[in-house]
Design a protein around this motif. Structure first.
Motif, mmCIF file in Angstrom:
data_model
loop_
_atom_site.group_PDB
_atom_site.id
_atom_site.type_symbol
_atom_site.label_atom_id
_atom_site.label_comp_id
_atom_site.label_asym_id
_atom_site.label_seq_id
_atom_site.Cartn_x
_atom_site.Cartn_y
_atom_site.Cartn_z
ATOM 1 N N TYR A 31 1.878 6.481 -8.710
ATOM 2 C CA TYR A 31 2.915 5.719 -8.021
ATOM 3 C C TYR A 31 4.270 6.362 -8.236
ATOM 4 N N ALA A 32 5.135 6.187 -7.246
ATOM 5 C CA ALA A 32 6.528 6.553 -7.436
ATOM 6 C C ALA A 32 7.142 5.601 -8.464
ATOM 7 N N ASP A 33 8.079 6.097 -9.244
ATOM 8 C CA ASP A 33 8.714 5.250 -10.260
ATOM 9 C C ASP A 33 9.352 4.012 -9.635
ATOM 10 N N SER A 34 9.847 4.159 -8.429
ATOM 11 C CA SER A 34 10.568 3.068 -7.781
ATOM 12 C C SER A 34 9.677 1.881 -7.418
ATOM 13 N N VAL A 35 8.349 2.091 -7.417
ATOM 14 C CA VAL A 35 7.446 1.006 -7.010
ATOM 15 C C VAL A 35 6.464 0.603 -8.105
ATOM 16 N N LYS A 36 6.484 1.305 -9.223
ATOM 17 C CA LYS A 36 5.550 0.981 -10.307
ATOM 18 C C LYS A 36 5.712 -0.466 -10.750
ATOM 19 N N GLY A 37 4.586 -1.137 -10.913
ATOM 20 C CA GLY A 37 4.609 -2.527 -11.326
ATOM 21 C C GLY A 37 4.775 -3.507 -10.180
ATOM 22 N N ARG A 38 5.112 -2.999 -8.990
ATOM 23 C CA ARG A 38 5.300 -3.873 -7.817
ATOM 24 C C ARG A 38 4.267 -3.600 -6.725
ATOM 25 N N PHE A 39 3.898 -2.346 -6.546
ATOM 26 C CA PHE A 39 2.957 -1.949 -5.496
ATOM 27 C C PHE A 39 1.612 -1.586 -6.112
ATOM 28 N N THR A 40 0.551 -1.855 -5.371
ATOM 29 C CA THR A 40 -0.797 -1.488 -5.796
ATOM 30 C C THR A 40 -1.545 -0.882 -4.626
ATOM 31 N N VAL A 41 -2.056 0.326 -4.837
ATOM 32 C CA VAL A 41 -2.863 0.990 -3.815
ATOM 33 C C VAL A 41 -4.338 0.766 -4.134
ATOM 34 N N SER A 42 -5.131 0.539 -3.103
ATOM 35 C CA SER A 42 -6.569 0.356 -3.283
ATOM 36 C C SER A 42 -7.283 0.779 -2.013
ATOM 37 N N GLN A 43 -8.581 0.950 -2.128
ATOM 38 C CA GLN A 43 -9.337 1.298 -0.938
ATOM 39 C C GLN A 43 -10.668 0.575 -0.929
ATOM 40 N N ASP A 44 -11.115 0.247 0.251
ATOM 41 C CA ASP A 44 -12.394 -0.416 0.468
ATOM 42 C C ASP A 44 -13.271 0.557 1.235
ATOM 43 N N ASN A 45 -14.142 1.239 0.522
ATOM 44 C CA ASN A 45 -14.958 2.265 1.169
ATOM 45 C C ASN A 45 -15.931 1.655 2.172
ATOM 46 N N ALA A 46 -16.403 0.457 1.915
ATOM 47 C CA ALA A 46 -17.349 -0.181 2.839
ATOM 48 C C ALA A 46 -16.702 -0.420 4.200
ATOM 49 N N ASN A 47 -15.401 -0.771 4.190
ATOM 50 C CA ASN A 47 -14.685 -1.011 5.441
ATOM 51 C C ASN A 47 -13.828 0.178 5.865
ATOM 52 N N ASN A 48 -13.905 1.259 5.078
ATOM 53 C CA ASN A 48 -13.172 2.492 5.403
ATOM 54 C C ASN A 48 -11.679 2.225 5.591
ATOM 55 N N THR A 49 -11.118 1.445 4.690
ATOM 56 C CA THR A 49 -9.729 1.030 4.811
ATOM 57 C C THR A 49 -8.972 1.226 3.503
ATOM 58 N N LEU A 50 -7.752 1.708 3.635
ATOM 59 C CA LEU A 50 -6.825 1.879 2.510
ATOM 60 C C LEU A 50 -5.808 0.744 2.570
ATOM 61 N N TYR A 51 -5.396 0.253 1.404
ATOM 62 C CA TYR A 51 -4.438 -0.840 1.350
ATOM 63 C C TYR A 51 -3.250 -0.482 0.465
ATOM 64 N N LEU A 52 -2.136 -1.142 0.735
ATOM 65 C CA LEU A 52 -0.986 -1.090 -0.158
ATOM 66 C C LEU A 52 -0.460 -2.506 -0.294
ATOM 67 N N GLN A 53 -0.691 -3.112 -1.451
ATOM 68 C CA GLN A 53 -0.152 -4.432 -1.741
ATOM 69 C C GLN A 53 1.251 -4.262 -2.296
ATOM 70 N N MET A 54 2.221 -4.877 -1.634
ATOM 71 C CA MET A 54 3.618 -4.726 -2.024
ATOM 72 C C MET A 54 4.168 -6.094 -2.417
ATOM 73 N N ASN A 55 4.558 -6.222 -3.660
ATOM 74 C CA ASN A 55 5.121 -7.469 -4.183
ATOM 75 C C ASN A 55 6.564 -7.247 -4.614
ATOM 76 N N SER A 56 7.280 -8.340 -4.801
ATOM 77 C CA SER A 56 8.683 -8.292 -5.254
ATOM 78 C C SER A 56 9.490 -7.301 -4.422
ATOM 79 N N LEU A 57 9.356 -7.413 -3.138
ATOM 80 C CA LEU A 57 10.000 -6.448 -2.247
ATOM 81 C C LEU A 57 11.517 -6.538 -2.318
ATOM 82 N N LYS A 58 12.140 -5.372 -2.171
ATOM 83 C CA LYS A 58 13.584 -5.239 -2.228
ATOM 84 C C LYS A 58 14.093 -4.653 -0.911
ATOM 85 N N PRO A 59 15.357 -4.856 -0.588
ATOM 86 C CA PRO A 59 15.894 -4.218 0.623
ATOM 87 C C PRO A 59 15.708 -2.704 0.633
#
Length: 125
Positions: free
Chosen positions: A58-86
């Motif tokens: 992760y970039a330092d600017s998003v550590k602890g707030r963003f989570t990357v994951s992937q679902d191989n069964a659905n062939n999809t990549l995700y980015l969960q973004m919490n505590s979003l800032k401007p």
């Protein structure tokens, strides 16, 4: 492989969004996948990367707030973004390369990736 992002939108500061990147044409389990973002007149920034074994960076600017994951069964990549800032406002892109990075820093380096989606806009305001 073809990549299509979705899930962007307008959110208030402190809110959350989950971006998706649907892949077709090949199995993402064979790829190193990444999320990047860019605002006009600024350089593209690597946000997060994930390898086929689940290792992430992760970039330092998003550590602890963003989570990357992937679902191989659905062939999809995700980015969960919490505590979003401007400052998170940007066009977000997913990317893929069928190669294992020799260094972890390559997971968030745009030049390492070969395939790109069209992007989805995230606005935090």
């Amino acid at each position: 492989v073809q990549l299509v992002e979705s899930g962007g939108g307008l959110v208030q500061p402190g809110g959350s969004l989950r971006l998706s990147c649907a892949a077709s044409g090949d199995t993402i389990g064979r790829y190193c996948m990444g999320w990047f973002r860019q605002i006009p007149d600024k350089e593209r920034e690597g946000v997060a990367g994930i390898e086929s074994d689940g290792s992430t960076s992760y970039a330092d600017s998003v550590k602890g707030r963003f989570t990357v994951s992937q679902d191989n069964a659905n062939n999809t990549l995700y980015l969960q973004m919490n505590s979003l800032k401007p400052d998170d406002t940007a066009m977000y892109y997913c990317a893929a390369v069928r190669m294992r990075p020799l260094m972890t820093g390559l997971r968030t380096l745009g030049a390492f990736y070969k395939y790109w989606g069209q992007g989805t806009q995230v606005t935090v305001s």
